[in-house]
Write a protein that holds these residues in place. Sequence first.
Motif, PDB file in Angstrom:
ATOM      1  N   LEU A 145     -46.214  12.655  -0.858  1.00  0.00           N
ATOM      2  CA  LEU A 145     -46.712  12.897   0.494  1.00  0.00           C
ATOM      3  C   LEU A 145     -45.597  12.945   1.532  1.00  0.00           C
ATOM      4  CD1 LEU A 145     -49.753  10.433   0.448  1.00  0.00           C
ATOM      5  CD2 LEU A 145     -49.808  12.909   0.059  1.00  0.00           C
ATOM      6  N   PHE A 146     -44.369  12.608   1.123  1.00  0.00           N
ATOM      7  CA  PHE A 146     -43.276  12.406   2.085  1.00  0.00           C
ATOM      8  C   PHE A 146     -42.110  13.368   1.886  1.00  0.00           C
ATOM      9  CE2 PHE A 146     -45.682   8.527   2.083  1.00  0.00           C
ATOM     10  CZ  PHE A 146     -45.630   8.072   3.388  1.00  0.00           C
ATOM     11  N   VAL A 147     -42.309  14.433   1.140  1.00  0.00           N
ATOM     12  CA  VAL A 147     -41.241  15.415   0.940  1.00  0.00           C
ATOM     13  C   VAL A 147     -41.730  16.780   1.410  1.00  0.00           C
ATOM     14  CG1 VAL A 147     -40.253  14.140  -0.999  1.00  0.00           C
ATOM     15  CG2 VAL A 147     -41.955  15.922  -1.435  1.00  0.00           C
ATOM     16  N   PRO A 148     -40.810  17.677   1.777  1.00  0.00           N
ATOM     17  CA  PRO A 148     -41.221  19.019   2.202  1.00  0.00           C
ATOM     18  C   PRO A 148     -41.937  19.773   1.083  1.00  0.00           C
ATOM     19  CG  PRO A 148     -38.953  18.559   2.849  1.00  0.00           C
ATOM     20  CD  PRO A 148     -39.366  17.462   1.924  1.00  0.00           C
ATOM     21  N   ASN A 149     -42.741  20.737   1.447  1.00  0.00           N
ATOM     22  CA  ASN A 149     -43.450  21.559   0.468  1.00  0.00           C
ATOM     23  C   ASN A 149     -42.471  22.272  -0.456  1.00  0.00           C
ATOM     24  OD1 ASN A 149     -45.961  20.905   1.530  1.00  0.00           O
ATOM     25  ND2 ASN A 149     -45.953  22.630   2.970  1.00  0.00           N
ATOM     26  N   GLY A 150     -42.841  22.344  -1.716  1.00  0.00           N
ATOM     27  CA  GLY A 150     -42.007  23.029  -2.702  1.00  0.00           C
ATOM     28  C   GLY A 150     -40.954  22.156  -3.350  1.00  0.00           C
ATOM     29  N   VAL A 151     -40.845  20.905  -2.910  1.00  0.00           N
ATOM     30  CA  VAL A 151     -39.861  19.974  -3.475  1.00  0.00           C
ATOM     31  C   VAL A 151     -40.524  19.130  -4.556  1.00  0.00           C
ATOM     32  CG1 VAL A 151     -38.408  17.979  -2.962  1.00  0.00           C
ATOM     33  CG2 VAL A 151     -38.500  19.889  -1.365  1.00  0.00           C
ATOM     34  N   GLN A 152     -39.815  18.910  -5.659  1.00  0.00           N
ATOM     35  CA  GLN A 152     -40.326  18.049  -6.728  1.00  0.00           C
ATOM     36  C   GLN A 152     -40.063  16.596  -6.332  1.00  0.00           C
ATOM     37  OE1 GLN A 152     -38.793  19.164 -10.564  1.00  0.00           O
ATOM     38  NE2 GLN A 152     -39.276  21.323 -10.280  1.00  0.00           N
ATOM     39  N   PRO A 153     -41.089  15.850  -5.949  1.00  0.00           N
ATOM     40  CA  PRO A 153     -40.868  14.548  -5.312  1.00  0.00           C
ATOM     41  C   PRO A 153     -40.481  13.414  -6.247  1.00  0.00           C
ATOM     42  CG  PRO A 153     -43.211  14.999  -5.502  1.00  0.00           C
ATOM     43  CD  PRO A 153     -42.512  16.241  -5.951  1.00  0.00           C
ATOM     44  N   TYR A 154     -40.744  13.543  -7.560  1.00  0.00           N
ATOM     45  CA  TYR A 154     -40.596  12.390  -8.445  1.00  0.00           C
ATOM     46  C   TYR A 154     -39.324  12.428  -9.287  1.00  0.00           C
ATOM     47  CZ  TYR A 154     -45.439  12.462  -7.014  1.00  0.00           C
ATOM     48  OH  TYR A 154     -46.580  12.524  -6.260  1.00  0.00           O
ATOM     49  N   ILE A 155     -38.494  13.437  -9.078  1.00  0.00           N
ATOM     50  CA  ILE A 155     -37.197  13.497  -9.751  1.00  0.00           C
ATOM     51  C   ILE A 155     -36.234  12.556  -9.039  1.00  0.00           C
ATOM     52  CG2 ILE A 155     -35.214  14.980 -10.238  1.00  0.00           C
ATOM     53  CD1 ILE A 155     -37.130  17.250 -10.691  1.00  0.00           C
ATOM     54  N   ASP A 156     -35.417  11.859  -9.794  1.00  0.00           N
ATOM     55  CA  ASP A 156     -34.541  10.852  -9.190  1.00  0.00           C
ATOM     56  C   ASP A 156     -33.292  11.499  -8.607  1.00  0.00           C
ATOM     57  OD1 ASP A 156     -32.428   8.169 -10.020  1.00  0.00           O
ATOM     58  OD2 ASP A 156     -33.988   8.134  -8.522  1.00  0.00           O
ATOM     59  N   SER A 157     -33.475  12.097  -7.454  1.00  0.00           N
ATOM     60  CA  SER A 157     -32.377  12.760  -6.765  1.00  0.00           C
ATOM     61  C   SER A 157     -32.662  12.756  -5.270  1.00  0.00           C
ATOM     62  CB  SER A 157     -32.247  14.205  -7.262  1.00  0.00           C
ATOM     63  OG  SER A 157     -31.280  14.920  -6.514  1.00  0.00           O
ATOM     64  N   PRO A 158     -31.632  12.636  -4.428  1.00  0.00           N
ATOM     65  CA  PRO A 158     -31.856  12.810  -2.991  1.00  0.00           C
ATOM     66  C   PRO A 158     -32.258  14.250  -2.715  1.00  0.00           C
ATOM     67  CG  PRO A 158     -29.516  12.698  -3.465  1.00  0.00           C
ATOM     68  CD  PRO A 158     -30.221  12.387  -4.753  1.00  0.00           C
ATOM     69  N   MET A 159     -33.022  14.456  -1.649  1.00  0.00           N
ATOM     70  CA  MET A 159     -33.517  15.802  -1.344  1.00  0.00           C
ATOM     71  C   MET A 159     -33.373  16.079   0.144  1.00  0.00           C
ATOM     72  SD  MET A 159     -36.959  15.514  -3.618  1.00  0.00           S
ATOM     73  CE  MET A 159     -36.828  15.147  -5.388  1.00  0.00           C
ATOM     74  N   SER A 160     -33.061  17.315   0.469  1.00  0.00           N
ATOM     75  CA  SER A 160     -32.937  17.717   1.867  1.00  0.00           C
ATOM     76  C   SER A 160     -34.304  17.727   2.531  1.00  0.00           C
ATOM     77  CB  SER A 160     -32.302  19.104   1.950  1.00  0.00           C
ATOM     78  OG  SER A 160     -32.330  19.573   3.289  1.00  0.00           O
ATOM     79  N   ILE A 161     -34.347  17.214   3.773  1.00  0.00           N
ATOM     80  CA  ILE A 161     -35.582  17.249   4.555  1.00  0.00           C
ATOM     81  C   ILE A 161     -35.368  18.038   5.849  1.00  0.00           C
ATOM     82  CG2 ILE A 161     -36.516  15.122   3.581  1.00  0.00           C
ATOM     83  CD1 ILE A 161     -35.534  13.635   6.088  1.00  0.00           C
TER      84      ILE A 161
END
Length: 271
Positions: free
Chosen positions: A83-99
């Motif tokens: 619920l807390f990542v931008p659309n199209g991002v795989q949220p459960y992979i253990d990596s930082p992600m751009s927001i």
Amino acid sequence: MKENKAFFRLQHLCVISLILIRVALTAKITATTPSPLSLSRMEQYWSGSAMNKSKGMVENLQSYGIIKSRKVAEVIENIDRGLFVPNGVQPYIDSPMSIGYNATISAPHMHATCLQLLENYLQPGMHALDVGSGTGYLTACFALMVGPDGRAVGVEHIPELVSFSIKNIEKSAAAPLLKDGALSVHECDGRQGWPEFAPYDAIHVGAAAPEIPQPLIDQLKPGGRMVIPVGNIYQDLKVVDKKSDGSISIRTETSVRYVPLTSKEAQLKGE
């Protein structure tokens, strides 16, 4: 002929010596290299079909020894990272992600690490401050841990991220706490903290400061703990404990890599 035999014997001994030296060096490297379970080696990311829900993510974090307590496991499982990542991002992979806005959401293992370090300071009724709250994920985790009698505060200087985080929280298990006022997110320079609800039992900083901001130390409650990445090119996750007499002790937990804690203008320029 004797000279040739002596030469070949010397050559053979040199080869054996080189092999033995290589074996010894390999053994030494193996002995001194940290275990894959070490926090300093958590840049080894996992992914796969099992990582499609919070429960699978929690199980992986437990198997790597990052999540050690039932309380932290429950909170991470209940606050759905999806619920807390931008659309199209795989949220459960253990990596930082751009927001966006030159900001990131930290990797799950870093969130779990910080929750473990702060668990005893996130008990029901306590106050927690999340500096650089981004998408609101960790602020929501804090709110669930301190409960309706506590106070969880997120501060973020990008107004679009403040709005985004509030919308995210409204869809999460922390929504009732946001509605009742036990959880709030504010637009401000996180380096100044949020004095209104200070002192805080727990302070988390989600970006790397060149040095620990004094306002955050001032807003930390005696007996409280702050977790903050410190450094520029080389960064360490520091654990800052304020003793009952107001004195400060600081230790290094692990090496990390975070975006810089800076001004809104510098962040938008990518500085």
